[in-house]
Design an enzyme around this catalytic site. Structure first.
Site, PDB file in Angstrom:
ATOM      1  N   ALA A 285       0.821  -1.213   0.000  1.00 51.97           N
ATOM      2  CA  ALA A 285       0.000   0.000   0.000  1.00 51.97           C
ATOM      3  C   ALA A 285       0.852   1.258   0.000  1.00 51.97           C
ATOM      4  CB  ALA A 285      -0.923  -0.004   1.219  1.00 51.97           C
ATOM      5  N   GLU A 289       1.845   2.671  -6.790  1.00 50.69           N
ATOM      6  CA  GLU A 289       2.020   1.818  -7.978  1.00 50.69           C
ATOM      7  C   GLU A 289       1.882   2.583  -9.288  1.00 50.69           C
ATOM      8  OE1 GLU A 289       0.894  -0.974  -4.671  1.00 50.69           O
ATOM      9  OE2 GLU A 289       0.190   0.983  -5.371  1.00 50.69           O
ATOM     10  N   ASP A 331      23.836  28.993 -30.819  1.00 49.40           N
ATOM     11  CA  ASP A 331      24.532  29.484 -32.002  1.00 49.40           C
ATOM     12  C   ASP A 331      23.827  30.755 -32.477  1.00 49.40           C
ATOM     13  OD1 ASP A 331      26.270  29.528 -34.174  1.00 49.40           O
ATOM     14  OD2 ASP A 331      24.970  28.286 -35.408  1.00 49.40           O
ATOM     15  N   ASP A 708      -6.756   6.466  -7.075  1.00 49.12           N
ATOM     16  CA  ASP A 708      -5.635   7.385  -7.321  1.00 49.12           C
ATOM     17  C   ASP A 708      -5.194   7.371  -8.778  1.00 49.12           C
ATOM     18  OD1 ASP A 708      -5.648   8.053  -4.712  1.00 49.12           O
ATOM     19  OD2 ASP A 708      -3.878   6.904  -4.142  1.00 49.12           O
TER      20      ASP A 708
END
Length: 876
Positions: A285, A289, A331, A708
């Site tokens: 937990a 992940e 440049d 989530d």
């Protein structure tokens, strides 16, 4: 002995060729034996290597360990529930696929860009001139070079006629070099002094010639440099370092929490196997992940946004590295300037100087018309109907000024037919043409003012001298124009006759002007705390004038020449590098020193370049930005980003996008860790209070992946917050928790912990408090699960902005709103249907329970709104 040290017959014998060229069979045989005239492609990583690299992130390794433990516990307990482990493995696979897919897209875009730049070559074969694919060139071919041609192989010249070659892509020298086929060197010479050689990748800017091909592909001078850059190393970017550190901290926290819970259960005489499973679930937990997937999606979205703004990102992490850039070494020619010489001022008499950008007077036009007669520019119309000018850059500027304002060159040539000419050469440094003008004849001579000054016997020469000095201080390249009138056609077409007793007609001042958007982009970079440094092969006066106009240079002491730089030690350069803004007349080695010196000060350096000579510096920088239009294959191969429009403003836009990416990654860390850390404290506190485990492992995994994950996937599409380019660059060693992020996560985790524990307590022990709810451990787990899931989903609206959620439009990121709604629907569905209830260890709850869940789930939003109200300044 090198080819430039040999005579033409010696070189012809060495390569078994003649002025009639090779026959078709010999050319085919050599092509088969030696291979095509192209650079070896850097060995691409195999799919297996790409997959392995994508799995080497520390956080990904932690996920794999978590999956292994999950599978082990599933087997050890005989419950056969592999759902958790399979889900973790699926997340890792999705992350790898996304990263590999995006890199593949970048490679395809680069290949398409290179296909657009396929070249052809004119050769003599079997005595006939023919056009072939440049890749089919072989040693011994007779290469035909004309004004405007790209040199497609190294060759020893056998014929030249006023040939001048622009070799900046190889040597960095901006001035074209005059070539001489009859030149034979007596000693070894650097490339820039080999006057009888031409090199692959350079351009003919004047005249014509032929040469024997002496080297093709990787054997060319450019190929040798390309070979040095073959190593395909992947630097660790600042964000990758931060995420690896984050992964290590989370892992330590997860292991410590798991060990503590196991030890606590042991002291409370709990079943050891059950406590081991609880400890494992807690460790799983604690790991976010979906973080790596969200980061990859955020980077990929940044890549897509940059592609629409003319930047091809070759490696995903380069997006974020750009966001931390504190120095841009650019440049000058073609990046900050237009790479198109333009006439800016014209003087004809007295104090009258015409600024042709504002207006064109008759006097100025007369000077330009006569000067146009004395040019060898070819004017053509392309497929789009636009005019293209081929020839010397100075002459192109004169002809363009005339054609944009008045006549065409063709009309002037018809009005004043050319009957003779004295071409430009390096000894005289001037050019003269003779034209018929009605019944009379006119010779026109142009060249540098100081060279022509002794030739002028008529006209206001004293005033012209003053104007010439004035033009020079403005870094304008000055061309003087004179003429003579003849009653009869000149009998002697020689310098001693035509280029004497000239009448001064006027002076033309020209410059390669800055791109219109460059000045604004440099100012934008300055506001963002990014230092812009100009590195060029041009003269220091010219470079300083452009830099001053663009806002790069404020003090002449901030400019340095290559010669001065070479006298400085690395220690001396390190002491002064932060004060220097312009480097002129530099070599490829100088560019690397400048980049590395800045890096030693702790700066994150982005470097632009187009030539082979730029490739080592592009590779040495933190982010190499190669030009897509003028850039060589070697420069593009060494770079992390390709600018398809060769524009400095694109780099600054890319920096802004990089900052947005990092900002969104921080939002994702806030979003995910707020929930993950709260899960640890919820379990530990519940265990300490003797309430039992408030979640099962599969419930925690669901919250991490769905509640989530789904909204988190859309966080990468959040637009930049206002003022993102008004902040200083992010220090390379800054923690991802800096600037208050750690405090925000702590407050959010605390609010999640309180509401979830309260929900668990009321669900488990509610009957002891009130008769309006039925209580049980399963009900407590279900309520705690729903409160944590819903509050976590709604939390995404807190983290998307530092402003109140009521002041941020949902339409600015529709996908985030849609994903949040989807996550709520899925969470609600699994809590309502018996099949999913069993899968996730949930039970049916009453309407009163649902009301409790709703009230507790919005508490974290209320807490955040109060904090924003008191501590965040509201925008009007």
């Amino acid at each position: 002995m090198q080819e430039y040290q040999k005579t033409i017959p010696e070189v012809a014998r060495e390569f078994h060729t003649s002025t009639q060229g090779l026959d078709v069979d010999t050319a085919a045989k050599r092509l088969h034996e030696n291979g095509p005239n192209r650079f070896d492609e850097a060995k691409k990583d195999s799919l297996a290597k790409k997959i392995l690299r994508s799995l080497m992130d520390f956080t990904t390794i932690v996920l794999l360990v978590a999956a292994a433990i999950s599978f082990y516990t599933a087997i050890a307990t005989d419950h056969g529930d592999y759902f958790e482990g399979l889900l973790i493995i699926a997340i890792v696979v999705i992350n790898s696929v996304l990263a590999i897919y995006q890199e593949g897209n970048a490679e395809k875009a680069l290949e398409a860009l290179q296909d657009m730049n396929k070249q052809t070559a004119l050769v003599i074969r079997d005595g006939q001139q023919q056009e072939i694919n440049a890749e089919e060139l072989v040693v011994g071919d007779i290469l035909v070079l004309e004004n405007g041609s790209m040199v497609t192989a190294d060759a020893r010249l056998i014929q030249t006629s006023q040939m001048r070659i622009e070799e900046s892509a190889l040597t960095g020298e901006s001035e074209a070099v005059e070539k001489d086929a009859d030149f034979v060197a007596e000693e070894e010479l650097p490339l820039g002094d080999q006057l009888n050689m031409v090199f692959k990748g350079c351009t003919v800017v004047n005249g014509r010639g032929r040469g024997i091909v002496t080297a093709v592909g990787m054997d060319t001078e450019m190929g040798k440099i390309a070979g040095l850059l073959g190593s395909n190393t992947h630097q660790i970017t600042p964000m990758q370092k931060r995420l690896n550190q984050l992964g290590k901290r989370i892992s330590v926290l997860a292991l410590a929490a798991a060990a503590f819970v196991f030890f606590l259960g042991y002291l409370q005489n709990e079943e050891l196997l059950d406590m081991f499973l609880t400890a494992v679930s807690l460790a799983v937990a604690a790991v976010p992940e979906t973080l790596m997937v969200i980061v990859t999606l955020t980077l990929a979205y940044g890549v897509q946004k940059m592609a629409k703004k003319n930047a091809i990102i070759r490696r995903l992490p380069a997006v974020e590295t750009l966001g931390t850039a504190s120095v841009i070494c650019s440049d000058k020619t073609g990046t900050l300037t237009q790479n198109k010489m333009r006439v800016r001022r014209v003087w004809s008499r007295g104090d009258v100087v015409t600024d042709v950008e504002d207006q064109m007077t008759d006097e100025a036009m007369e000077v330009l018309k006569i000067a146009t007669l004395c040019t060898d520019v070819l004017v053509a119309t392309n497929e789009d109907g636009d005019k293209e000018y081929q020839g010397n850059p100075t002459e192109r500027a004169i002809v363009r000024a005339v054609e944009e304002s008045y006549h065409t060159k063709k009309e002037l040539d018809e009005e004043y037919p050319r009957i003779a000419e004295l071409p430009f050469d390096s000894e005289r440094k001037m050019m003269t043409t003779v034209h018929k003008k009605g019944e009379k004849y006119i010779s026109v001579t142009k060249g540098a003012f100081d060279v022509l000054l002794p030739k002028f016997h008529y006209g206001d020469v004293e005033k012209a001298t003053i104007v010439n000095d004035r033009f020079g201080k403005r870094a304008l390249r000055v061309i003087a124009v004179g003429f003579r009138i003849f009653d009869e056609e000149p009998r002697e077409i020689i310098s001693e006759y035509l280029e004497q007793d000239l009448q001064l007609l006027g002076l033309i001042g020209m410059i390669d002007p800055p791109r219109p958007e460059s000045k604004g982009a440099i100012a934008k970079a300055k506001r963002a705390g990014i230092t812009t440094v100009m590195i060029t092969g041009d003269h220091v006066v010219t470079a300083s004038a452009i830099a001053k106009e663009l806002g790069i240079l404020s003090n002449p002491k901030q400019a340095l020449t290559g010669a001065q730089l070479q006298k400085m030690s690395d220690e001396e350069l390190d002491q002064k590098v932060e004060k220097l803004r312009v480097y002129a007349r530099v070599t490829p080695e100088d560019k690397i020193r400048i980049v590395q010196s800045w890096q030693r000060t702790g700066a994150v350096v982005a470097m632009t370049g187009d030539g082979v000579n730029d490739a080592p510096a592009l590779k040495a920088s933190n982010v190499g930005c190669a030009m897509g239009i003028t850039g060589t294959d070697v420069a593009q191969g060494a770079a992390d980003m390709i600018l398809t429009d060769d524009n400095f403003a694109t780099i600054v836009d890319a920096v802004a996008q990089g900052r947005t990416v990092y900002q969104n990654v921080r939002k994702a860390v806030n979003f995910l860790l707020s929930c993950n850390i709260s899960e640890i404290f919820i379990v530990i506190i519940a265990m300490l209070l003797g309430w039992g485990a408030p979640f099962t492992a599969v419930q925690l995994l669901f919250v991490n992946v769905v509640a989530d994950g789904l909204p988190g996937f859309a966080l990468g599409r959040e637009p930049a917050e206002a003022g993102i380019m008004d902040e200083p660059p992010i220090p390379a060693h800054e923690s991802i928790f800096a600037r208050g992020l750690g405090k925000k996560i702590a407050i959010n985790a605390a609010s999640f912990t309180v509401v979830a524990l309260l929900g668990y307590y009321l669900g488990r022990f509610g009957e002891n408090i009130s008769h309006w709810v039925a209580a049980s451990p399963e009900v407590g787990q279900t309520i705690a699960f729903l409160v944590l899931a819903y509050s976590s989903i709604l939390h995404v609206f807190n983290v998307r902005s530092s402003r109140s959620i009521f002041r941020v439009r949902l339409s600015s990121n529709k996908s985030l709103f849609e994903m949040a709604v989807l996550a709520i629907l899925i969470t609600t569905a699994i809590a309502l249907f018996p099949l999913t209830q069993n899968l996730f260890d949930l039970v049916s709850i009453s309407l009163n329970h649902w009301l409790l869940v709703g009230i507790l789930s919005i508490v974290p939003i209320f807490v955040n709104e109060m904090i924003k109200f008191h501590f965040s300044p509201e925008e009007e």
